[in-house]
Enzyme design. Structure first.
Site, PDB file in Angstrom:
ATOM      1  CG  HIS A 207      71.221  37.007  26.699  1.00 44.81           C
ATOM      2  ND1 HIS A 207      70.187  37.873  26.428  1.00 44.81           N
ATOM      3  CD2 HIS A 207      71.022  36.571  27.967  1.00 44.81           C
ATOM      4  CE1 HIS A 207      69.402  37.958  27.497  1.00 44.81           C
ATOM      5  NE2 HIS A 207      69.889  37.177  28.444  1.00 44.81           N
ATOM      6  CB  CYS A 245      67.241  34.404  28.406  1.00 47.76           C
ATOM      7  SG  CYS A 245      66.617  35.672  29.524  1.00 47.76           S
ATOM      8  CG  HIS A 272      69.860  33.987  31.755  1.00 51.60           C
ATOM      9  ND1 HIS A 272      70.124  35.180  31.125  1.00 51.60           N
ATOM     10  CD2 HIS A 272      71.056  33.479  32.134  1.00 51.60           C
ATOM     11  CE1 HIS A 272      71.439  35.388  31.107  1.00 51.60           C
ATOM     12  NE2 HIS A 272      72.023  34.361  31.705  1.00 51.60           N
ATOM     13  CG  ASP A 317      67.578  36.690  34.118  1.00 43.73           C
ATOM     14  OD1 ASP A 317      68.608  37.265  34.475  1.00 43.73           O
ATOM     15  OD2 ASP A 317      67.139  36.764  32.964  1.00 43.73           O
ATOM     16  CG  HIS A 318      66.533  40.701  35.399  1.00 41.76           C
ATOM     17  ND1 HIS A 318      65.993  41.326  34.311  1.00 41.76           N
ATOM     18  CD2 HIS A 318      67.826  40.427  35.085  1.00 41.76           C
ATOM     19  CE1 HIS A 318      66.924  41.437  33.369  1.00 41.76           C
ATOM     20  NE2 HIS A 318      68.044  40.897  33.813  1.00 41.76           N
ATOM     21  CE1 TYR A 331      71.632  39.774  37.089  1.00 40.58           C
ATOM     22  CE2 TYR A 331      71.092  41.935  36.211  1.00 40.58           C
ATOM     23  CZ  TYR A 331      71.303  40.587  36.025  1.00 40.58           C
ATOM     24  OH  TYR A 331      71.162  40.034  34.774  1.00 40.58           O
TER      25      TYR A 331
HETATM   26  C1  DNO Z   1      70.459  41.376  31.587  1.00 37.03           C
HETATM   27  C2  DNO Z   1      71.262  40.264  31.029  1.00 37.03           C
HETATM   28  C3  DNO Z   1      71.966  40.690  29.753  1.00 37.03           C
HETATM   29  C4  DNO Z   1      72.930  39.612  29.280  1.00 37.03           C
HETATM   30  C5  DNO Z   1      73.640  39.965  27.995  1.00 37.03           C
HETATM   31  C6  DNO Z   1      74.543  38.853  27.540  1.00 37.03           C
HETATM   32  O1  DNO Z   1      70.304  41.491  32.757  1.00 37.03           O
HETATM   33  O2  DNO Z   1      70.546  39.119  30.861  1.00 37.03           O
HETATM   34  O3  DNO Z   1      72.658  41.873  30.016  1.00 37.03           O
HETATM   35  O4  DNO Z   1      73.890  39.427  30.265  1.00 37.03           O
HETATM   36  O5  DNO Z   1      72.757  40.264  27.002  1.00 37.03           O
HETATM   37  O6  DNO Z   1      75.562  39.390  26.766  1.00 37.03           O
END
Ligand code: DNO
Length: 356
Positions: A207, A245, A272, A317-318, A331
């Site tokens: 990531h 991401c 993501h 993602d978020h 989340y």
């Molecule tokens: C945040 C996520 C990160 C991700 C980590 C992977 O919401 O995208 O916490 O899970 O960096 O290890």
């Protein structure tokens, strides 16, 4: 691609598997054993039991996010070898349970960093946000405390209380680690885990660092195209891949997201996809997934993924906190479900227009 949603397990998530199952087009979850600490071996029994629980809901586990890497490995301490042995054991147990994707990060001390977890936007939704000025003015421990207070009672990934307690000691571990050293430590780790990844066909997906620059003076390396290509080449194995991401690489406006995707063809194992709205180059907030709500062209991002033949799991993602939902910031169910539907819509349109 396969549309998925991140799920923290029934003990930790406000969102249920039943709800996820009802989001059209979502067939898998990305999950974790949220109560294991970095460095611990994940037992085959626990992996098997979460797998069965997910399958009973009509979904399946598409990947793990995250198996966290112990700081001794990142900082290159003598005890790293025993933690790597444990990591290998975890990978083997995952492989034996038929799980072939592991997302992880190599950020010292902190995982992602935000300065606000509930910034109010014009429409009344609240979102995660970041201001460099706030980071520059804060002690890391203070930031830990303010994030914990606003987290709606949940434990934020990467901000676990045990880490908060040790923050000073953790910083000291990295006093001699610069970016070069961190690259070398990452190479050491990857070289040792690749044989088990080859044996069980496990895709490791690093990531990016979020935000994509150094915070609190700590080195950060997974920040741009040049560095991520360096990482791919230094351990040139297809199982050494990335989580693309958009919201993390996109924090640095110099990163051209569609171009980065194209240059990582074959090595993006997980995506993501989310949008950001910039108020200045160092102040951004997390927008709705739609292009029109933020600064990224989501169509171009999805098109680049389509064009490189991306076939791994993808997740919205978020999300924003909307409709009075109370959940872990970023989340909740509602806005991520909207995100999944939107990304699926973009994908269908791209697929059909390219076939004609
Ligand atoms: C945040 C996520 C990160 C991700 C980590 C992977 O919401 O995208 O916490 O899970 O960096 O290890």
């Amino acid at each position: 691609m396969e549309m998925t949603l991140r799920w923290y397990g029934s003990k930790f998530d406000t969102v249920t598997l039943k709800q996820i199952r009802q989001i059209p087009g979502v067939t898998g979850v990305i999950t974790t054993l949220y109560d294991t600490k970095p460095g611990e071996v994940w037992s085959r029994e626990r992996i098997h039991s979460i797998k069965k629980e997910v399958e009973a809901s009509g979904l399946h586990i598409s990947g793990i996010e995250s198996v966290n890497v112990h700081d001794a490995i990142k900082a290159g301490l003598p005890e790293r070898d025993s933690y790597i042995v444990n990591y290998i054991e975890t990978l083997k147990n995952l492989g034996e349970e038929g799980i072939h994707l592991v997302c992880y990060n190599f950020m010292p001390v902190f995982d992602w960093t935000r300065t606000e977890v509930a910034r109010r936007r014009a429409d009344g939704s609240t979102v995660l946000a970041y201001t460099q000025e706030a980071v520059d003015a804060l002690q890391p421990e203070k930031m830990f405390a303010s994030i914990a207070e606003d987290a709606n009672g949940s434990i934020m990934p990467g901000w676990e209380p045990e880490r908060m307690e040790q923050v000073k000691e953790l910083f000291a571990l990295y006093s001699n680690v610069d970016e070069e050293k961190l690259f070398i430590n990452l190479k050491y780790f990857l070289e040792r885990i690749m044989p088990v990844c080859d044996q069980y066909n496990i895709n490791m997906a690093i990531h990016p660092d979020d935000p994509a620059w150094s915070v609190f003076g700590l080195p950060r390396i997974i920040v741009n195209k040049e560095n991520i290509l360096r990482m791919m080449h230094m351990v040139d194995n297809p199982h050494n891949g990335v989580t693309f991401c958009s919201g993390s690489y996109g924090t640095n406006r110099k990163n051209n997201l569609p171009d980065m995707i194209r240059s990582l063809k074959g090595r993006i194992h997980f995506a993501h996809v989310r949008n950001l709205k910039f108020n200045s180059p160092t102040d951004f907030e997390e927008a709705a997934h739609l292009s029109s709500d933020g600064d990224f062209d989501m169509y171009e991002i999805m098109k680049a993924l389509y064009e490189i033949g991306f076939c791994g799991p993808i997740r919205p993602d978020h999300g924003r906190m909307i409709w009075d939902e109370v959940a872990m910031p970023g989340y909740g169910l509602y806005d991520r479900a909207l995100g999944a539907a939107y990304l699926n819509g973009l994908w269908e349109a791209i697929e059909k227009s390219q076939r004609r």
